[in-house]
Design an enzyme around this catalytic site. Structure first.
Site, PDB file in Angstrom:
ATOM      1  CB  CYS A   1      -0.278 -56.280-129.523  1.00  0.00           C
ATOM      2  SG  CYS A   1      -1.896 -56.361-130.343  1.00  0.00           S
TER       3      CYS A   1
ATOM      4  CB  CYS B   1      -5.097 -59.358-126.159  1.00  0.00           C
ATOM      5  SG  CYS B   1      -6.305 -58.022-126.218  1.00  0.00           S
TER       6      CYS B   1
ATOM      7  CG  HIS C   1      -9.284 -60.863-129.584  1.00  0.00           C
ATOM      8  ND1 HIS C   1      -8.509 -61.807-128.940  1.00  0.00           N
ATOM      9  CD2 HIS C   1      -8.924 -59.657-129.053  1.00  0.00           C
ATOM     10  CE1 HIS C   1      -7.713 -61.199-128.070  1.00  0.00           C
ATOM     11  NE2 HIS C   1      -7.960 -59.900-128.112  1.00  0.00           N
TER      12      HIS C   1
END
EC number: 2.3.1.16
Length: 436
Positions: free
Chosen positions: A422, A99, A392
């Site tokens: 994160c 991510c 996302h």
């Protein structure tokens, strides 16, 4: 305060971010259904170059990322160069840091600028959760390899006879950590329990995220940084993100059942970020190169930090680990920041990181620091909403956050902004941005 590490070239130039753009983000299986990540990447980079009016030959490097990789286009960066009319001699390579992938892409281009090997580059990422590499079972894969080497039909038939019906079933991409078998939502549940984060707190943060994102669109704050996407068969363009729930109420969130720990859990689909399709990119240059081209930078990259922790327990604490390091390298404290933008993978993860940033005990006993990083001022935090609302697309989120934060800093008269996330594998990323 530890050592300050200025991000400058050998000539003393700062690293300028001159432009940024993204596609609208779309929920899995909706507007971008059937559009692979490589095409989303081409879409955003092509439009970014067209809007900036920067000659393609000025861009000397493109670093791009993709988390859910497709076998037919393993180097998405090079395909974007070849598919957007950029100079074919442009250096291009792909990166992946889960991510935090576009954070990594930005850091790589910045390092090339500081080394003096380039003077301008593009960094970004794209992902599609709608176009996935659906695989086959290990047994079928092995048989197919052996069949390819078999010389006679009887040999091939003998190999196929070893298969059972279950071996022919498609295998979707893994959603769990390779090392632990834990899903991201399982880790979010761990964190909710470890840090005493209630369902009500999670739902409230999710509601806040959607309300602020809806307001940002309503106020026209995102129109300069989000392109209109024209999607085959080109009948209806996608203008805005399609995940944002502007008319929801807290009561709506309370209706959903837990998604991971069905019996005792508090993490739901509504207080988590959804699977999403999209792409985002930024143009970076040395400060002097931007001046030569008559460009006014959006802002500057002041510092960055990447961290890693154990994956078995509460592994989504990346912001709590990477933020103090990025601030230290920038020579700043939390109180110096104008804006704080944290990736909202889950409301539980976000609230846990906020809690630990202000924890003296965590600072001393875990980080080995004398004092807490600092309390997070709610008036500075995710002021335009976050990933729970926007969605996302894994590799695109960092570039979205960077561009969005720099534009908002300009609206507030400049200052410093922190963007942090994160990532799977216990990874963390943080960057300090500066706008004048």
């Amino acid at each position: 305060m530890g050592q300050v590490l200025p991000l400058v070239t050998r000539q003393g130039d700062r690293i300028a971010i001159v432009s940024g753009l993204r596609t609208p983000f779309a929920r899995q299986g909706t507007a971008f259904h059937g559009i692979p990540a490589v095409d989303l990447g081409k879409m955003v980079v092509g439009e970014l170059l067209a809007r900036s009016e920067i000659p393609a030959e000025v861009i000397e490097q493109l670093v791009f990322g993709q988390v859910v990789q497709m076998p037919e286009a393993p180097n998405i960066a090079r395909e974007i160069v070849l598919g957007t009319g950029m100079n074919v001699h442009t250096d291009a390579y792909s990166v992946s840091r889960a991510c935090a992938t576009s954070f990594q892409a930005v850091a790589n281009v910045a390092e090339s600028l500081m080394a003096g090997t380039i003077r301008a580059g593009i960094a970004g990422g794209a992902d599609s959760s709608s176009v996935l590499p659906i695989g086959v079972s290990k047994k079928l894969a092995r048989v197919l390899v052996d069949v390819n080497k078999a010389r006679t039909m009887s040999q091939r038939l003998k190999l196929f006879s070893r298969l059972r019906l279950r071996d022919l079933m498609p295998v979707p991409p893994a959603v769990a950590e390779y090392s632990t078998g834990l899903r991201m939502g399982d880790t979010a549940e761990q964190m909710a329990k470890t840090y005493g984060i209630t369902r009500e707190q999670q739902d409230a943060l999710a509601h806040r995220s959607h309300q602020r994102a809806a307001q940002a669109w309503s106020d026209g704050k995102l129109k300069e940084e989000v392109m209109t996407a024209f999607i085959p068969p080109y009948k209806q363009p996608l203008v805005e993100d399609n995940n944002i729930r502007g008319n929801s109420s807290l009561a709506d969130y309370a209706k959903l059942r837990p998604a991971f720990d069905r019996k005792h859990g508090t993490v739901t689909a509504a207080n988590s970020t959804p699977l999403t399709d999209g792409a985002a990119a930024v143009i970076l240059m040395t400060e002097s190169r931007a001046k030569e081209l008559g460009l006014v930078p959006l802002g500057y990259l002041r510092s960055y930090a990447f961290t890693a922790i154990d994956v078995w327990q509460d592994m989504l604490l990346g912001p709590a680990w990477s933020t103090p390091l990025a601030l230290e390298r920038a020579g700043l404290t939390m109180s110096d920041l104008t804006l704080i933008d944290m990736h909202e993978a889950f409301a539980a993860q976000t609230l846990a990181n906020i809690q630990l940033l202000g924890s003296e005990r965590f600072a001393r006993e875990v980080l080995g620091r004398a004092h807490a990083t600092g309390e997070v001022d709610d008036s500075k935090f995710n002021v335009l909403g976050g990933s729970i609302a926007y969605g996302h697309p894994f590799a695109a989120t960092g570039a979205r956050m960077i561009t969005q934060t720099l534009h908002e800093l300009h609206r507030r008269g400049g200052g410093f902004g922190l963007v942090t996330a994160c990532a799977a594998g216990g990874l963390g990323a943080a960057m300090v941005l500066e706008a004048e």
